[in-house]
Scaffold this active site. Structure first.
Site, PDB file in Angstrom:
ATOM      1  N   ARG A 149      -0.526   1.015   2.337  1.00 18.96           N
ATOM      2  CA  ARG A 149      -1.033   0.418   0.401  1.00 18.96           C
ATOM      3  C   ARG A 149       0.319  -0.277  -0.237  1.00 18.96           C
ATOM      4  O   ARG A 149       0.238  -1.200  -0.591  1.00 18.96           O
ATOM      5  CB  ARG A 149      -2.020   1.224  -0.317  1.00 18.96           C
ATOM      6  CG  ARG A 149      -3.050   1.141  -0.564  1.00 18.96           C
ATOM      7  CD  ARG A 149      -3.945   2.125  -0.478  1.00 18.96           C
ATOM      8  NE  ARG A 149      -3.584   3.188   0.333  1.00 18.96           N
ATOM      9  CZ  ARG A 149      -3.676   3.684   1.306  1.00 18.96           C
ATOM     10  NH1 ARG A 149      -5.426   2.632   1.764  1.00 18.96           N
ATOM     11  NH2 ARG A 149      -3.697   4.669   2.382  1.00 18.96           N
ATOM     12  N   THR A 150       0.922   0.971  -0.423  1.00 20.34           N
ATOM     13  CA  THR A 150       1.894   0.658  -1.651  1.00 20.34           C
ATOM     14  C   THR A 150       2.797  -0.267  -1.066  1.00 20.34           C
ATOM     15  O   THR A 150       2.994  -1.691  -1.743  1.00 20.34           O
ATOM     16  CB  THR A 150       3.041   2.001  -1.389  1.00 20.34           C
ATOM     17  OG1 THR A 150       2.049   3.534  -2.262  1.00 20.34           O
ATOM     18  CG2 THR A 150       3.630   2.249  -3.352  1.00 20.34           C
ATOM     19  N   LYS A 161      21.729   4.032  12.703  1.00 20.57           N
ATOM     20  CA  LYS A 161      23.307   3.727  12.862  1.00 20.57           C
ATOM     21  C   LYS A 161      23.981   5.067  12.143  1.00 20.57           C
ATOM     22  O   LYS A 161      25.069   5.239  12.449  1.00 20.57           O
ATOM     23  CB  LYS A 161      23.648   2.545  13.113  1.00 20.57           C
ATOM     24  CG  LYS A 161      22.814   1.766  14.175  1.00 20.57           C
ATOM     25  CD  LYS A 161      23.974   0.243  13.810  1.00 20.57           C
ATOM     26  CE  LYS A 161      23.014  -0.819  14.660  1.00 20.57           C
ATOM     27  NZ  LYS A 161      23.630  -1.904  14.133  1.00 20.57           N
ATOM     28  N   ARG A 185      11.132   4.377  -1.505  1.00 20.10           N
ATOM     29  CA  ARG A 185       9.942   5.830  -1.465  1.00 20.10           C
ATOM     30  C   ARG A 185      11.161   6.038  -0.775  1.00 20.10           C
ATOM     31  O   ARG A 185      12.059   5.914   0.574  1.00 20.10           O
ATOM     32  CB  ARG A 185       9.213   5.115  -0.688  1.00 20.10           C
ATOM     33  CG  ARG A 185       8.327   6.029  -0.012  1.00 20.10           C
ATOM     34  CD  ARG A 185       7.110   6.117   0.880  1.00 20.10           C
ATOM     35  NE  ARG A 185       6.450   5.470   0.260  1.00 20.10           N
ATOM     36  CZ  ARG A 185       4.930   5.284  -0.753  1.00 20.10           C
ATOM     37  NH1 ARG A 185       4.040   5.623   0.818  1.00 20.10           N
ATOM     38  NH2 ARG A 185       4.535   5.459  -1.090  1.00 20.10           N
ATOM     39  N   HIS A 229       5.360   9.425  -8.793  1.00 18.55           N
ATOM     40  CA  HIS A 229       4.803   7.843  -8.082  1.00 18.55           C
ATOM     41  C   HIS A 229       4.123   7.295  -8.867  1.00 18.55           C
ATOM     42  O   HIS A 229       3.293   7.141  -9.332  1.00 18.55           O
ATOM     43  CB  HIS A 229       4.188   8.271  -6.501  1.00 18.55           C
ATOM     44  CG  HIS A 229       3.678   7.304  -5.601  1.00 18.55           C
ATOM     45  ND1 HIS A 229       3.583   6.333  -6.281  1.00 18.55           N
ATOM     46  CD2 HIS A 229       2.366   7.848  -5.122  1.00 18.55           C
ATOM     47  CE1 HIS A 229       3.443   5.099  -5.000  1.00 18.55           C
ATOM     48  NE2 HIS A 229       2.587   5.772  -4.823  1.00 18.55           N
TER      49      HIS A 229
END
Lengths: 317, 180
Positions: free
Chosen positions: A58-59, A86, A108, A136
């Site tokens: 969604r986000t 890596k 995020r 958020h």
């Protein structure tokens, strides 16, 4: 009007006026998504990088669509296929990305405070798309927009936030946001999921769901985050669902015109029953629609105007 | 000192004439749509509709076209302008009369035309303004003009309407003194 910030890192440091500006701007942007040609040229030539260290549908999609509807170029980096595997550090990743001259990085991360740290490393705008159990902000803004649309105001509303408060960045951002806008917020959940000192954020706290639901104008159910359950906070999912899940019987305690929000993805039959999630009080899909408008507003307000050093005399001045 | 160049009666007469010109030029009102550029252009569009209704007995569709997201000066402005009303009736195959209060550089009209094109393909776009103050920066010309007002570039021209400021007048403000 202008959001005088380089970054959007959390609701905690926004003023009520700034939240109003974001919500009003977002409400105007809804119209663009209703058009046949869902695109405006406003951010042509700007580049947005979505840097997601955690899973998201969604986000991430919402930020990407928002950027594209504003004509910005959006690039998605999913960490599982990037140099991070890596062993590249966040700082090096950020500085390398910045060397490609993006205008905004949307990040995020599972660790609280990551976007704040990133914002210190790079000169471009940083938007927090969720950091650990901290904040958020874009989710809280779309929740406030959805409620304001339906109720006309946020002033004086009773908001019940129910579920795993301890792990929820959505809860924290919403507590900051709704209390700043004059709503009364009550959080409820199993005692193991209610961290000490929540009251300091300006909300009431109870482990009695029925008490939180009583007279509520808005119910916000939180997802039980199975991926964060390294230790068990409740005996069984069935018991959680019976005591804390929202079903039609519990719903009767709220006001007649109650509305129900959920940040998604929903666990059907765990924190919310299917009848309630798909029922007439549920605004879960309106939230998703509003999410695009809110993120367009964030990009417009952060990237739309000239940077201090680029300002030249405009024609009319 | 600010100077009133049009008072309420003069604005009323100018709009009445523009309404007649629109009807004359289009040989009636068939297929016409009036689109105002918010905020004042939209109020002027509503007034023009009323005048045309008084003359022809036809109520034309009115809409609002907000040019903000199409402006070319967003990247050099300090503040983002806030978004305004955007309400566009069907324009495919229609003749659109766009209405604004002041025509100056022409850049707002360019932006508004681009916005309008995203909603459909009008057969023609005409432009009606209350005041044309000159100093165009783009090849744009008004079809209907309430008042031609020669100005110095640095002077300010402000249209005040009862709907927004509580009074109908057009005023010219002198150029700001250097260093102020």
């Amino acid at each position: 009007m202008r959001l005088k910030r380089k970054d959007l890192l959390g609701i905690e440091d926004l003023s009520r006026e700034e939240i109003e500006l974001l919500l009003t701007t977002a409400a105007s942007f809804k119209e663009v998504s209703e058009r046949e040609i869902k695109k405006v040229p406003t951010l042509r030539g700007k580049t947005v990088i979505n840097l997601f260290y955690e899973a998201s549908t969604r986000t991430r999609t919402s930020f990407e669509i928002a950027a594209k509807r504003m004509s910005a170029d959006a690039v998605n980096i999913s960490v599982s296929t990037s140099s991070v595997v890596k062993g590249e550090t966040l700082r090096d990743t950020a500085r390398n990305l910045e060397a490609m001259r993006p205008d905004c990085i949307v990040v995020r991360h599972a660790s609280s405070g990551t976007p704040h740290m990133l914002a210190g490393y790079v000169g471009c705008s940083v938007v927090n798309a969720g950091d650990g159990a901290h904040e958020h902000p874009s989710q809280a803004l779309l929740d406030m927009l959805t409620v304001r649309e339906r109720k006309g105001t946020l002033e004086g509303l009773k908001i019940a936030i129910i579920g795993d408060i301890a792990h929820s960045r959505v809860a924290r951002s919403n507590i900051y946001g709704f209390t700043k806008m004059g709503s009364r917020v009550t959080v409820a959940g199993p005692p193991t999921m209610l961290p000490a000192g929540m009251e300091k954020l300006g909300c009431s706290v109870t482990s009695n769901v029925e008490e939180a639901l009583k007279g509520a104008d808005v119910i916000m159910m939180l997802r039980i985050q199975m991926e964060r359950q390294s230790e068990s906070f409740f005996p069984t999912v069935r018991e959680y669902s019976r005591v804390y899940g929202l079903d039609e019987a519990k719903l009767k305690r709220a006001k007649d015109d109650v509305i129900i929000l959920h940040p998604g993805p929903i666990n059907r039959g765990v924190e919310i029953s299917s009848e309630v999630a798909d029922g007439p009080y549920s605004l879960i899909l309106d939230q998703v629609t509003n999410g695009v408008a809110v993120r367009m507003a964030i990009f417009y307000l952060l990237l739309g105007a000239a940077k201090e050093d680029q300002q030249v005399q405009a024609g009319k001045a | 000192m600010k100077k009133i160049v049009l008072d309420d009666k003069a604005i009323e007469r100018a709009l009445a004439r523009v309404a007649h010109e629109i009807i004359e030029r289009n040989k009636g009102t068939e297929n016409l749509v009036i689109l105002g550029i918010p905020t004042r252009g939209y109020h002027l569009a509503l007034r023009l509709r009323k005048k045309i209704e008084e003359i022809e007995g036809v109520t034309l569709p009115v809409g609002a076209v907000d040019a903000t997201l199409y402006r070319d000066d967003l990247a050099i402005k300090k503040d983002q302008p806030s978004l305004k009303r955007m309400e566009i009736p069907p324009v495919d195959g229609r003749k659109v009369v766009m209405v604004d209060d002041v025509l100056f550089t022409g850049r707002t009209i360019r932006a508004a035309m681009n916005a309008l094109m995203d909603f459909g393909r009008p057969v023609a776009i005409q432009l009606a303004v209350l005041v044309d103050r000159g100093h165009r920066e783009l090849p744009i010309k008004a079809d209907y003009i309430g008042k031609n007002l020669p100005t110095a570039r640095k002077e300010g021209v402000k249209v005040h309407l009862t709907e927004t400021e509580g009074v109908d007048e057009v005023v010219v403000e002198p150029a700001p003194v250097e260093g102020k």
